[in-house]
Scaffold this motif. Structure first.
Motif, short mmCIF file in Angstrom:
data_model
loop_
_atom_site.label_atom_id
_atom_site.label_comp_id
_atom_site.label_asym_id
_atom_site.label_seq_id
_atom_site.Cartn_x
_atom_site.Cartn_y
_atom_site.Cartn_z
N THR A 115 115.25 -9.53 113.00
CA THR A 115 116.63 -10.20 112.46
C THR A 115 117.32 -9.27 111.79
O THR A 115 116.83 -8.13 111.15
N ALA A 116 118.81 -9.23 111.83
CA ALA A 116 119.70 -8.49 111.30
C ALA A 116 119.55 -8.55 109.67
O ALA A 116 120.25 -7.95 109.02
N THR A 117 118.76 -9.76 109.24
CA THR A 117 118.94 -9.92 107.53
C THR A 117 118.07 -8.92 107.04
O THR A 117 117.88 -8.83 105.88
N ILE A 118 117.47 -7.92 108.21
CA ILE A 118 116.48 -7.03 107.33
C ILE A 118 117.31 -5.91 106.39
O ILE A 118 116.67 -5.47 105.59
N TYR A 119 118.58 -5.83 106.73
CA TYR A 119 119.43 -4.98 106.05
C TYR A 119 119.90 -5.58 104.71
O TYR A 119 120.02 -6.89 104.65
N ARG A 120 120.20 -4.73 103.68
CA ARG A 120 120.45 -5.22 102.32
C ARG A 120 121.83 -5.90 102.43
O ARG A 120 122.60 -5.70 103.44
N GLY A 132 121.49 2.26 108.24
CA GLY A 132 121.07 1.07 107.61
C GLY A 132 120.30 1.07 106.50
O GLY A 132 119.05 1.65 106.89
N GLU A 133 120.43 0.49 105.58
CA GLU A 133 119.74 0.41 104.46
C GLU A 133 118.97 -0.92 104.41
O GLU A 133 119.61 -1.89 104.30
N ILE A 134 117.58 -0.88 104.27
CA ILE A 134 116.70 -2.00 103.95
C ILE A 134 116.58 -2.23 102.63
O ILE A 134 116.46 -1.66 101.71
N GLY A 135 116.79 -3.69 102.51
CA GLY A 135 116.83 -4.23 101.21
C GLY A 135 115.28 -4.79 100.62
O GLY A 135 114.43 -4.38 101.16
N ASN A 136 115.35 -5.71 99.67
CA ASN A 136 114.03 -6.27 99.21
C ASN A 136 114.08 -7.47 98.60
O ASN A 136 114.65 -7.91 97.41
#
Length: 302
Positions: A115-120, A132-136
């Protein structure tokens, strides 16, 4: 191409892919929780996405395996639903890894949903596969666990691609139908602040990107999104124009929280800013049919 396997292929995206690939493969097998049967030349085989029961034999000599399995995130994030969202993705991916490794002649290429939701959350930086920066948060951690379960098992004879897919806009399913309904009844205004980005892709381009990835043998991580993320306020304005409704009542975060409670979903689906772009697809020469949201809406409302 000879044989295509689509795991969990009876839903919206599965049907989009089936319609696209039905004349491009000699044999198509759908792994489903429903009963085993053959309809219009398509073989449906029962599986529970957790254990072997005979379905695993279908993977022998497959050209392509596409896994779409996972509980819908369009629900309330209760403790029970969160657990199902996570483990439906992990379990199906793990059992497919085992099945692939057990094959004498395993699938040549395995494409697994992500999913593209993996990015912050991002209002400024565009997220590609390189920078791309991964969020939490819950959704991001589900995506990370999902991809880890996919890639950590090495499959020497099977190429792997994770599909970081955005919102897929389609005529017969997905997010477009409820959004279109909202616009038609006068609630097609901005949602929340309206400045959050919407990353989207037309269903035809979704199917075409999967075909392209297979033909070009692209492995690793691919963002399956259109090149033009659009702010929510503009997305809704263009949708109102497309459906021919003169105004749209905006929905504040407070109203969205109330509404999402009653329809049993989460506001994250519309309030998170997904500012994602398809760097790898563009670098490999993929041409989008629907780069412009106005053209996408016009086609979907035809």
């Amino acid at each position: 191409m000879k044989k295509l396997i689509i795991a969990a292929g009876t839903g919206f995206l599965g049907q989009v892919l089936l319609n696209h690939f039905k004349d491009k493969f000699e044999e198509i097998v759908i792994l489903t929780r429903g009963k085993s049967q053959t309809i219009d030349g398509i073989k449906y085989v029962n599986w529970n996405a957790k254990t072997f029961s005979g379905w695993e034999k279908e993977l022998e000599h497959a050209t392509v395996l596409i896994n779409l399995a996972g509980k819908s995130v369009d629900c309330r994030y209760t403790k029970k639903n969160k657990k199902e969202i996570l483990w439906s993705r992990i379990d199906s991916t793990k059992i497919l890894n085992k099945a692939v490794l057990n094959c004498q002649n395993p699938p040549k290429h395995w494409l697994n949903s992500s999913t593209a939701t993996i990015y912050r959350f991002s209002l400024d930086k565009q997220m590609d596969e390189v920078d791309g920066e991964i969020g939490n948060d819950f959704s991001i951690n589900v995506a990370l666990s999902w991809e880890k379960a996919f890639f950590k098992t090495e499959t020497p004879k099977t190429m792997k691609t994770a599909l970081r897919t955005s919102i897929v806009l389609g005529k017969n399913g997905g997010a477009f139908i409820p959004l279109k309904t909202l616009a038609k009844i006068g609630f097609g205004g901005k949602q929340g602040k309206g400045n959050q980005f919407v990353s989207w892709i037309h269903e035809e381009d979704f199917a075409n990107t999967i075909d392209f990835i297979i033909q070009k043998e692209i492995s690793g991580i691919v963002n399956v999104v259109s090149p033009e993320p659009i702010r929510n306020v503009d997305f809704m304005e263009k949708l109102r124009k497309a459906v021919g409704f003169p105004f749209g009542i905006p929905l504040s975060k407070f109203l969205l929280e109330i509404g999402s409670f009653f329809i049993r979903t989460e506001t994250e689906l519309v309030l998170k800013s997904r500012n994602v772009v398809p760097k790898r697809l563009l670098e490999n020469g993929f041409r989008f049919k629907f780069r412009d949201i106005d053209e996408a809406f016009e086609n979907l409302l035809r």
